[in-house]
Each structure stands twice: as C-alpha cells, then as structure tokens.
Design an enzyme around this catalytic site. Structure first.
Site, PDB file in Angstrom:
ATOM      1  N   ASP A 152       0.827  -1.210   0.000  1.00 38.06           N
ATOM      2  CA  ASP A 152       0.000   0.000   0.000  1.00 38.06           C
ATOM      3  C   ASP A 152       0.865   1.266   0.000  1.00 38.06           C
ATOM      4  O   ASP A 152       2.099   1.199   0.057  1.00 38.06           O
ATOM      5  CB  ASP A 152      -0.931  -0.070   1.231  1.00 38.06           C
ATOM      6  CG  ASP A 152      -2.300   0.523   0.965  1.00 38.06           C
ATOM      7  OD1 ASP A 152      -2.431   1.332   0.040  1.00 38.06           O
ATOM      8  OD2 ASP A 152      -3.238   0.176   1.710  1.00 38.06           O
ATOM      9  N   GLU A 189      -1.120   1.676  -5.228  1.00 39.46           N
ATOM     10  CA  GLU A 189      -0.713   3.079  -5.157  1.00 39.46           C
ATOM     11  C   GLU A 189      -1.856   3.984  -5.608  1.00 39.46           C
ATOM     12  O   GLU A 189      -1.691   5.202  -5.706  1.00 39.46           O
ATOM     13  CB  GLU A 189       0.587   3.204  -5.979  1.00 39.46           C
ATOM     14  CG  GLU A 189       1.144   4.540  -6.248  1.00 39.46           C
ATOM     15  CD  GLU A 189       0.545   5.170  -7.476  1.00 39.46           C
ATOM     16  OE1 GLU A 189       0.939   6.309  -7.777  1.00 39.46           O
ATOM     17  OE2 GLU A 189      -0.324   4.561  -8.139  1.00 39.46           O
ATOM     18  N   TRP A 190      -3.025   3.359  -5.838  1.00 32.88           N
ATOM     19  CA  TRP A 190      -4.296   4.047  -6.114  1.00 32.88           C
ATOM     20  C   TRP A 190      -4.310   4.817  -7.448  1.00 32.88           C
ATOM     21  O   TRP A 190      -5.134   5.701  -7.651  1.00 32.88           O
ATOM     22  CB  TRP A 190      -4.674   5.005  -4.969  1.00 32.88           C
ATOM     23  CG  TRP A 190      -4.405   4.459  -3.599  1.00 32.88           C
ATOM     24  CD1 TRP A 190      -4.700   3.196  -3.164  1.00 32.88           C
ATOM     25  CD2 TRP A 190      -3.763   5.121  -2.502  1.00 32.88           C
ATOM     26  NE1 TRP A 190      -4.302   3.040  -1.860  1.00 32.88           N
ATOM     27  CE2 TRP A 190      -3.724   4.203  -1.425  1.00 32.88           C
ATOM     28  CE3 TRP A 190      -3.244   6.414  -2.322  1.00 32.88           C
ATOM     29  CZ2 TRP A 190      -3.168   4.532  -0.191  1.00 32.88           C
ATOM     30  CZ3 TRP A 190      -2.692   6.732  -1.091  1.00 32.88           C
ATOM     31  CH2 TRP A 190      -2.657   5.805  -0.046  1.00 32.88           C
ATOM     32  N   GLY A 191      -3.348   4.514  -8.323  1.00 35.45           N
ATOM     33  CA  GLY A 191      -3.348   5.169  -9.630  1.00 35.45           C
ATOM     34  C   GLY A 191      -2.888   6.608  -9.588  1.00 35.45           C
ATOM     35  O   GLY A 191      -3.024   7.340 -10.576  1.00 35.45           O
ATOM     36  N   ASN A 193       0.127   8.042  -9.455  1.00 32.54           N
ATOM     37  CA  ASN A 193       1.312   8.406 -10.243  1.00 32.54           C
ATOM     38  C   ASN A 193       1.400   7.571 -11.521  1.00 32.54           C
ATOM     39  O   ASN A 193       2.478   7.131 -11.901  1.00 32.54           O
ATOM     40  CB  ASN A 193       2.577   8.222  -9.406  1.00 32.54           C
ATOM     41  CG  ASN A 193       2.588   9.114  -8.183  1.00 32.54           C
ATOM     42  OD1 ASN A 193       2.930  10.281  -8.260  1.00 32.54           O
ATOM     43  ND2 ASN A 193       2.176   8.576  -7.048  1.00 32.54           N
ATOM     44  N   ASP A 211     -10.062   3.650  -3.544  1.00 34.10           N
ATOM     45  CA  ASP A 211     -10.768   2.450  -3.065  1.00 34.10           C
ATOM     46  C   ASP A 211     -12.186   2.323  -3.621  1.00 34.10           C
ATOM     47  O   ASP A 211     -12.915   3.296  -3.751  1.00 34.10           O
ATOM     48  CB  ASP A 211     -10.854   2.472  -1.535  1.00 34.10           C
ATOM     49  CG  ASP A 211      -9.505   2.182  -0.897  1.00 34.10           C
ATOM     50  OD1 ASP A 211      -8.499   2.109  -1.624  1.00 34.10           O
ATOM     51  OD2 ASP A 211      -9.470   2.035   0.332  1.00 34.10           O
TER      52      ASP A 211
HETATM   53  C1  GLA Z   1      -5.997   1.371   1.485  1.00 33.19           C
HETATM   54  C2  GLA Z   1      -6.137   0.367   0.354  1.00 33.19           C
HETATM   55  C3  GLA Z   1      -7.282  -0.590   0.688  1.00 33.19           C
HETATM   56  C4  GLA Z   1      -6.973  -1.296   2.004  1.00 33.19           C
HETATM   57  C5  GLA Z   1      -6.744  -0.286   3.105  1.00 33.19           C
HETATM   58  C6  GLA Z   1      -6.231  -0.945   4.387  1.00 33.19           C
HETATM   59  O1  GLA Z   1      -7.114   2.200   1.577  1.00 33.19           O
HETATM   60  O2  GLA Z   1      -6.372   1.013  -0.868  1.00 33.19           O
HETATM   61  O3  GLA Z   1      -7.462  -1.528  -0.356  1.00 33.19           O
HETATM   62  O4  GLA Z   1      -5.849  -2.123   1.836  1.00 33.19           O
HETATM   63  O5  GLA Z   1      -5.788   0.696   2.720  1.00 33.19           O
HETATM   64  O6  GLA Z   1      -5.991  -0.048   5.403  1.00 33.19           O
END
Ligand code: GLA
Length: 410
Positions: A152, A189-191, A193, A211
């Site tokens: 993460d 890394e949630w996209g 960068n 998320d």
């Molecule tokens: C981030 C991630 C989620 C999950 C949480 C856990 O938000 O994107 O998928 O792993 O952390 O805390």
C-alpha cells in the site's frame, strides 16, 4: 580491475534477484489475472486467524478454489510490533498461532496465502509499515511461505518529501526477489502516479484508482480521500487497456460482488471485471455467502473469459449514457461481448454484427463476421442464442449485464 568490477556487478545483480533464472520465476506468476479473496472489503480491521481458516475452508467447500480462487489474502491490521531484531510479528491476540501456521493451513488445502504491507512508515490502518525494512520484511514473508504481497501507499510523505513511488515499489520488488520465493506483487498506489506506465516491470498488478465501495454509482468523501462505486471505477479504466497483458494487470480494485444490494448489480460488477481482465479478488463474507453469489463468482463461462490466455483487456465497442456494449478478443478467434445496462429500467438493444466491424485495432484482432459464422452462447446460462451474421436482440434488466461468447463455426 575491470574483472573485479564485473564480478561485483554480477554479485549485485544476483543479490537484487536480477539473474535470469530468478527473473523468470517471477515473470511466470500471474500469466492470467490473479484470483482469490481478500479480507478488507467486508471485514476491514476485524480479522483474525479463525476467520482466515474458516474462509479457506469455505473456498474449498463451495467450489471457489476449484474455480480458480486460490489466493487467501490477509489485508491490513494483521501486524503486531517488530521484535528486538526488527522482524515484523503478527498481532498475538488475533493471530496467536503465527503466520507460518496459517500458511501451512491454507497450503494443505491447495490454496495460497497473501499478506499486506505498506511502502510508508505506517500502513493505512496505522500498523508498522515496511519503509526502511523492505529486505527484512520480504525475508520474513518468504520464511512464512507467503505467496502474494499487497503493498500500500499510506504514510509515504507529502509534497517534495514524498517517496518516489517507482523507487519505493522497485525496492520491495528487489527485496522479494532477493528473498527468493515467487510472490505475486500487488502494487496498491491508487493510480496516483500513473503506475500503468511504470509498474509492469515491478509488479504483477497495479491499482488504477482509489478504493472501491459497495454502491452502483457513487462517490463517497472521507476528507482527504474518496471511494468510488462500481460504475465510477469502471469509467476510470478508459485508456488503460494497452498497459495490461499476461504477467501485468490493471487492478480496478478488489470485488464487491456479494456486497451490492441487488443480484443484477453483483452480476454486472463481476461481468465487467471479467471483461476488463481484472484480478478477481472476492471481497465478501465467503462463509455465509448466498448460493446465488457463489454461482456468479464460479460461473465457469465467465471465469473462462477472465482467464483467457491472450490476456487482452476488453473495450467499450458502443456506448450510450444508459447502455454499453463491450467486446474482448479471446484466444482461437473467439470474442466475448457484454451488454451493460447502467440505467434503472429494463432496456432492449439490437447488436447488428453485419453492420458494424468488430475489431480491436490495438491488438490487430478482427472478427471475420462476413467470412464465417460464429455461434452465439449466453455465458450466464450456457444456452445457444443463434449465429452471426444475424443480429442479436438483447433484453437487459435494470443494472444487469448480459454476456455472450462468439465461437467461430467450422
Ligand atoms: C488502502 C487500500 C485498501 C486497504 C486499506 C487498508 O485504503 O487502498 O485496499 O488495503 O488501505 O488499510
């Protein structure tokens, strides 16, 4: 002198796992999108070893393991403190038997174990992160015989002091390789960068968005971050298909199948994730899941689309605000077609195969509708639905998705 430098470079390459045999071992993982389960979407931090064992048992009992869902992935909040030598330990109250015992338990059932850490000082849930401990943590995971690591991006600093994501993820990749165990590396890394531009050399899948949340079409603000509904996440995949393929996948996040209110929504979510060649990581309560949900997740004809060996991500062939027709070229000149009804009323749509070329220019795939007939199968039921070039009339309930397979005849 030159020889000495060369030897040093070879030793360094080996230490970093850059030798061809080691690189090969990692390249062979995730040739099709990984399938499994993860604790986060349904349980958040409320996890312990009993839940993980029960989930593993349920995956075997309900047929999900045999359908391909082999990774049992523990998300955030499993961690306790580091020991005196800096090695991460599990929370002794929640995981009293330890992670190795859990790995043994799932391995004995033909499953694999996944774990979670973070590139920052702390995880999103405030547990110990791996920053500065990458090689030690990868070694610990390998010793525990872990098979999958989700990594993460919380607490990695802000502004100019933020870690360089490419460097941070490459460090953990090198640490995993040095530890020597083939571990699927999931970049979370949630996209932020554009990981699709650099993560292919580093991990096997990379999150493309923030998320997911269990709603059809919504944005949920949490102050500094937002979570997204199914359609919102789907729409954010535009333009990314060229980056996906065997060994490296766009990850539109773990599934909410089973957590959405209607069966139609659950079906659509699953169908679209298979069309996207997305990792299929279930995020629901497997132990008390309804049989209708298990039937969606284990539908062999949809799973076959997901796991097609060409690994080409699907695309929106036609699109209106209410209804989208998606296409995905498959091996052996087959095609998957999905008709997604985004709206709240039943809709009917005619697909005129003869009138509109079915082609994927990016991958140089062209359906030969004029030259040969394709048998059309309803993939939800397995029932025949005629042949091309006849048009196909499709009725789709509100928020539902019809899925078809075109198979060349003769
Ligand atoms: C981030 C991630 C989620 C999950 C949480 C856990 O938000 O994107 O998928 O792993 O952390 O805390």
């Amino acid at each position: 002198m030159v020889k000495g430098t060369f030897r040093f470079l070879i030793a360094l390459a080996f230490a970093l796992g850059a030798n061809p045999a080691s690189a090969q071992k990692f390249a062979e993982l995730a040739r099709t999108p990984p399938m499994g389960w993860n604790s986060w979407n349904h349980y958040g931090c409320e996890i312990d070893e009993t839940l993980i064992r029960r989930t593993a048992d349920a995956l075997v009992a309900n047929g999900m393991r045999d359908a391909g869902y082999v990774y049992v992935n523990i998300d955030d909040c499993w961690q306790g403190e580091r020991d005196a030598n800096g090695f991460l330990q599990p929370d002794a109250r929640r995981f009293p038997s330890g992670i190795k015992a859990l790995a043994d338990y799932v391995h004995a059932r033909g499953l694999k174990l996944g774990i979670y850490s973070d590139a920052g000082s702390k995880t999103c849930g405030g547990r110990a992160g791996s920053q500065g401990h990458e090689f030690q943590d990868a070694l610990q995971f390998a010793r525990w015989e872990v098979d999958y690591l989700k990594y993460d991006w919380c607490n990695t600093g802000t502004g100019p002091a933020q870690r360089n994501p490419r460097e941070a993820y490459a460090t953990m990749r090198d640490a995993i390789r040095a530890a020597g165990r083939p571990i699927v590396f999931s970049i979370c890394e949630w996209g932020e960068n554009k990981p699709w531009e650099w993560a292919g050399e580093i991990g096997h899948l990379w999150r493309t968005t923030g998320d997911i949340v269990n709603c059809w079409n919504c944005e949920l603000g949490h102050g500094s971050w937002t979570s997204w509904g199914i359609l919102n996440i789907l729409d954010k995949q535009a333009g990314l298909r060229k980056y996906a393929g065997p060994g490296g996948w766009n990850d539109p996040d773990m599934m909410e199948v089973g957590n959405l209110p209607s069966l139609a929504e659950n079906r659509s979510h699953f169908a679209m994730w298979t069309m996207l060649a997305a990792p299929l990581i279930a995020g629901t309560d497997i132990v008390s899941m309804k049989p209708e949900i298990a039937a969606i997740l284990t539908n062999p004809r949809l799973v076959a689309i997901s796991q097609d060996p060409l690994g080409i991500q699907g695309f929106a062939w036609h699109r209106t605000p209410e209804l989208e027709v998606w296409a995905r070229p498959l091996a052996d000149d087959k095609w998957a077609i999905a008709v997604l009804n985004r709206s709240d009323v039943q809709r009917t749509h005619r697909i005129d195969f003869a009138g509109e070329p079915l082609s994927d220019d990016l991958n140089q795939k062209f359906a030969k509708i004029g030259e040969r007939h394709y048998a059309i199968t309803d993939q939800w039921t397995g029932q025949p639905r005629g042949t091309t070039p006849q048009p196909l009339d499709v009725t789709v309930d509100a928020r539902d998705t019809a899925v078809f397979l075109l198979t060349p005849e003769g």
